[in-house]
Write a protein that holds these residues in place. Structure first.
Motif, PDB file in Angstrom:
ATOM      1  N   LEU A  40       0.906  -1.482   0.119  1.00 41.77           N
ATOM      2  CA  LEU A  40       0.139   0.131   0.437  1.00 41.77           C
ATOM      3  C   LEU A  40       1.131   0.959   0.004  1.00 41.77           C
ATOM      4  N   LEU A  41       2.007   1.400   1.493  1.00 41.72           N
ATOM      5  CA  LEU A  41       2.336   2.520   1.291  1.00 41.72           C
ATOM      6  C   LEU A  41       3.915   2.831  -0.232  1.00 41.72           C
ATOM      7  N   PHE A  42       4.152   1.377  -0.676  1.00 45.84           N
ATOM      8  CA  PHE A  42       5.058   1.700  -1.741  1.00 45.84           C
ATOM      9  C   PHE A  42       3.860   2.103  -3.606  1.00 45.84           C
ATOM     10  N   SER A  43       3.048   1.334  -3.296  1.00 43.93           N
ATOM     11  CA  SER A  43       2.054   2.075  -4.433  1.00 43.93           C
ATOM     12  C   SER A  43       1.850   3.762  -3.907  1.00 43.93           C
ATOM     13  N   PHE A  44       1.443   3.666  -2.965  1.00 40.59           N
ATOM     14  CA  PHE A  44       0.918   5.244  -2.729  1.00 40.59           C
ATOM     15  C   PHE A  44       2.463   6.377  -3.072  1.00 40.59           C
ATOM     16  N   ALA A  45       3.558   6.151  -2.728  1.00 39.05           N
ATOM     17  CA  ALA A  45       4.703   6.439  -3.157  1.00 39.05           C
ATOM     18  C   ALA A  45       5.439   6.160  -4.635  1.00 39.05           C
ATOM     19  N   ILE A  46       5.033   5.243  -5.539  1.00 36.68           N
ATOM     20  CA  ILE A  46       5.867   5.592  -7.106  1.00 36.68           C
ATOM     21  C   ILE A  46       5.453   6.265  -7.738  1.00 36.68           C
ATOM     22  N   PRO A  47       3.540   6.474  -7.743  1.00 34.86           N
ATOM     23  CA  PRO A  47       4.028   7.529  -8.945  1.00 34.86           C
ATOM     24  C   PRO A  47       4.780   9.025  -8.585  1.00 34.86           C
ATOM     25  N   PHE A  48       5.461   9.502  -7.327  1.00 36.55           N
ATOM     26  CA  PHE A  48       6.325  10.330  -6.555  1.00 36.55           C
ATOM     27  C   PHE A  48       7.645  10.357  -7.139  1.00 36.55           C
ATOM     28  N   ILE A  49       8.562   9.341  -7.647  1.00 34.54           N
ATOM     29  CA  ILE A  49       9.563   8.009  -8.089  1.00 34.54           C
ATOM     30  C   ILE A  49       9.264   8.753  -9.268  1.00 34.54           C
ATOM     31  N   ILE A  51      12.666   8.515 -12.184  1.00 34.72           N
ATOM     32  CA  ILE A  51      14.460   7.963 -12.832  1.00 34.72           C
ATOM     33  C   ILE A  51      14.212   8.877 -14.292  1.00 34.72           C
ATOM     34  N   LYS A  52      14.804  10.235 -14.377  1.00 38.05           N
ATOM     35  CA  LYS A  52      15.202  10.807 -15.612  1.00 38.05           C
ATOM     36  C   LYS A  52      16.611  10.112 -16.893  1.00 38.05           C
ATOM     37  N   ILE A  53      16.189   9.312 -17.747  1.00 37.45           N
ATOM     38  CA  ILE A  53      16.614   8.867 -18.781  1.00 37.45           C
ATOM     39  C   ILE A  53      17.505  10.061 -19.773  1.00 37.45           C
ATOM     40  N   ILE A  54      18.265  10.459 -20.074  1.00 42.31           N
ATOM     41  CA  ILE A  54      18.862  11.417 -20.515  1.00 42.31           C
ATOM     42  C   ILE A  54      18.929  11.038 -21.704  1.00 42.31           C
ATOM     43  N   GLN A  55      18.671  11.404 -23.134  1.00 39.90           N
ATOM     44  CA  GLN A  55      18.070  11.166 -24.444  1.00 39.90           C
ATOM     45  C   GLN A  55      19.076  12.620 -25.701  1.00 39.90           C
ATOM     46  N   GLU A  56      20.143  12.733 -25.375  1.00 42.07           N
ATOM     47  CA  GLU A  56      20.531  13.843 -26.187  1.00 42.07           C
ATOM     48  C   GLU A  56      19.663  14.042 -27.137  1.00 42.07           C
ATOM     49  N   ILE A  57      19.789  15.252 -28.045  1.00 41.38           N
ATOM     50  CA  ILE A  57      18.955  15.286 -29.091  1.00 41.38           C
ATOM     51  C   ILE A  57      20.725  16.365 -30.094  1.00 41.38           C
ATOM     52  N   LEU A 272      10.946  -7.872  -9.161  1.00 41.81           N
ATOM     53  CA  LEU A 272       9.440  -7.416  -9.242  1.00 41.81           C
ATOM     54  C   LEU A 272       9.746  -5.547  -8.757  1.00 41.81           C
ATOM     55  N   LEU A 273      10.133  -5.714  -8.148  1.00 43.36           N
ATOM     56  CA  LEU A 273       9.703  -4.090  -7.029  1.00 43.36           C
ATOM     57  C   LEU A 273      10.454  -3.260  -8.234  1.00 43.36           C
ATOM     58  N   THR A 274      12.206  -4.023  -8.410  1.00 39.16           N
ATOM     59  CA  THR A 274      12.861  -3.181  -9.722  1.00 39.16           C
ATOM     60  C   THR A 274      12.166  -2.805 -11.040  1.00 39.16           C
ATOM     61  N   ALA A 275      11.750  -3.725 -11.796  1.00 35.32           N
ATOM     62  CA  ALA A 275      10.913  -4.514 -12.541  1.00 35.32           C
ATOM     63  C   ALA A 275       9.579  -2.765 -12.188  1.00 35.32           C
ATOM     64  N   LEU A 276       8.481  -2.534 -11.665  1.00 34.93           N
ATOM     65  CA  LEU A 276       7.716  -1.839 -11.582  1.00 34.93           C
ATOM     66  C   LEU A 276       7.992  -0.596 -11.007  1.00 34.93           C
ATOM     67  N   VAL A 277       9.473   0.374 -10.782  1.00 34.78           N
ATOM     68  CA  VAL A 277      10.437   1.075 -10.525  1.00 34.78           C
ATOM     69  C   VAL A 277      10.634   1.477 -11.765  1.00 34.78           C
ATOM     70  N   PHE A 278      10.956   0.605 -12.782  1.00 38.87           N
ATOM     71  CA  PHE A 278      11.849   0.814 -14.082  1.00 38.87           C
ATOM     72  C   PHE A 278      10.948   1.420 -15.082  1.00 38.87           C
ATOM     73  N   SER A 279       9.814   0.370 -14.465  1.00 40.83           N
ATOM     74  CA  SER A 279       8.690   0.500 -15.583  1.00 40.83           C
ATOM     75  C   SER A 279       7.690   1.613 -15.873  1.00 40.83           C
ATOM     76  N   LEU A 280       7.214   2.362 -13.870  1.00 41.04           N
ATOM     77  CA  LEU A 280       6.012   3.182 -13.978  1.00 41.04           C
ATOM     78  C   LEU A 280       7.008   4.622 -13.328  1.00 41.04           C
ATOM     79  N   CYS A 281       8.085   4.597 -13.392  1.00 44.42           N
ATOM     80  CA  CYS A 281       8.804   5.902 -12.978  1.00 44.42           C
ATOM     81  C   CYS A 281       9.601   6.204 -13.772  1.00 44.42           C
TER      82      CYS A 281
END
Length: 491
Positions: A40-49, A51-57, A272-281
């Protein structure tokens, strides 16, 4: 808000399915208790996390940019009119939430009133509340509610006291109050109903496990639970003895714990938690490729060619004209070589130093030969080659110029609907290819500001009429184009 609900619900759903598939059947109830609360706590926190991936243009110096001037967006965005459907939806949400909150508070008040209007007896770490109505033992906070007649006639088995004491000692009521408050706020999300059921059943597993260890008579305890199974629970906030007397509880009492299997299943949670963070954040952020600093600084432009004469050759290599830089055609300007200013050390030069060196080192004459084979770049090139605007003779152009383009976007772009508290502002970065025939293709949103801003920009660009394509020596080529769209908050 929409982004928060989608991401949190996805996380809640995935973690709950994982619990049912891998953890619920294992005899590690304390771990499962904290896992469910963590979900419950993790799922409420994940929208606020994020992780920026820099793509150069590519550096944007020669690519048109759209910049707000004097507080006005370069591309006008149509303002929303009053959305009565949204007001109605929020009003309905508020009414239902208030009703559920009132019910929640009323039940707590009723249970608290019972503790003051009935006899209370100290019993180990808890307090027994002797009520008149016929009821099975149930627990709220550190109170165990039991029937007064059954207590006086000693009809309540020791196993039942042990069971209820576990609910008191392990503070199970805190879990229930927490999930109930979430249900009040997010009543429209059915996932919280399943979470409450999973939490309460796990509480019963914990209590049953303690009873079995303390009294060591599994058949008697199972028969005791079955005999009490038909009684209705009194309060949904209380821990009830006969909650979900199902095959799961009866099997769990006789199940043997496997430490190795439990350890392996706990290990599944890390990927599982790692995949959730990278897929949603993860969020792709556009960043211009930094210009390289070095000894050579390349300068080009009318300001630095004031004293230069350009000699123009024809097809036969004969000089047919002499021009100033301002008189050159766009094609001829592209062929004008850049001035190379050398610094005395590796430090970048200031603008003043560049101008001073330019005046000293500027050559007096440049020859421009449009028909030199090295300047005819595209004759044998792959037609699928994509060029940057910096390498073109003529840049691509929207019909009627960029002013008309801004007008077209402003008339067709619909500002995304957002809650009143959201101040939507920022830039949406999009790249696309202007084909040799003027059509637009291969749209990519490198960065947006949420709420569908990027998708809406792509939708508008797909409506665009054909552009005049970019050319190299009069030959149309495919061109990569970058477009930042500035969105400012409502006035």
């Amino acid at each position: 808000m929409t982004d928060f609900l989608i991401k949190s619900s996805l996380s809640l759903g995935v973690l709950l399915i994982t619990y049912y598939l891998f953890l619920e059947k294992e005899k590690m109830h304390q771990f499962n208790r904290f896992y469910l609360l963590f979900c419950l706590l993790f799922s409420f926190a994940i929208p606020f996390i994020t992780i920026k991936i820099i793509q150069e243009i590519p550096h944007q110096e020669t690519i048109p940019t759209i910049i707000p001037i004097e507080g006005v967006s370069s591309i006008p965005i149509i303002e929303d009119s009053t959305n009565y459907w949204l007001i109605a939806a929020w009003s309905l949400y508020g009414i239902i939430t208030f009703i559920l909150l009132f019910r929640f508070v009323l039940n707590i008040w009723k249970l608290n009133a019972k503790t003051k209007s009935n006899p209370v007896i100290e019993y180990k770490e808890a307090k027994l509340v002797l009520v008149k109505e016929k009821t099975l033992p149930y627990t709220f906070m550190n109170y165990i509610f039991i029937n007064e007649t059954d207590y006086n006639e000693r009809k309540i088995e020791d196993e039942l006291y042990t069971h209820e004491l576990i609910h008191v000692n392990q503070k199970h009521i805190l879990d229930i109050l927490f999930i109930e408050m979430l249900k009040v706020i997010f009543w429209f999300n059915p996932l919280f109903i399943f979470y409450k059921k999973a939490i309460q059943l796990n509480h019963e597993f914990l209590a049953d496990e303690k009873v079995v260890k303390s009294h060591n008579n599994v058949p008697f305890y199972q028969n005791l639970l079955l005999s009490k199974a038909n009684a209705n629970p009194t309060y949904y906030l209380a821990s009830n003895l006969n909650y979900s007397v199902t095959k799961k509880r009866l099997i769990m009492m006789t199940k043997t714990a496997s430490k190795s299997r439990a350890f392996l299943k706990k290990g599944i949670l890390i990927p599982l938690l790692t995949a959730l963070v990278f897929s949603l954040c993860t969020k792709i952020v556009a960043q211009e490729t930094p210009q390289k600093e070095g000894k050579n600084i390349y300068v080009n432009g009318e300001a630095y060619y004031k004293k230069t004469t350009f000699e123009i050759k024809d097809e036969k290599g004969k000089v047919v004209a002499k021009k100033k830089y301002s008189d050159l055609t766009a094609k001829q300007k592209k062929l004008a070589p850049p001035l190379i200013i050398r610094s005395d050390n590796d430090k970048p030069l200031s603008e003043k130093e560049i101008i001073e060196k330019t005046e000293k080192e500027e050559p007096k004459t440049f020859i421009i030969d449009e028909f030199d084979p090295k300047n005819i770049k595209t004759k044998q090139q792959d037609p699928n080659t994509i060029y940057n605007t910096a390498g073109l003779t003529e840049n691509p152009e929207y019909p009627g110029g960029m002013e008309n383009f801004y007008k077209f976007v402003g008339e067709n772009y619909t500002r995304p609907k957002t809650p009143e508290e959201v101040k939507l502002a920022g830039k949406v970065y999009i790249t696309f290819i202007i084909e040799a025939d003027g059509n637009l293709s291969d749209f990519k949103v490198l960065r947006d500001i949420g709420y569908g801003t990027g998708e809406e920009a792509v939708r508008v660009l797909k409506l665009s009429p054909k552009w005049t394509p970019g050319t190299i020596n009069d030959e149309p080529v495919r061109t990569l184009y970058s477009l930042p769209i500035a969105i400012q908050p409502k006035a």
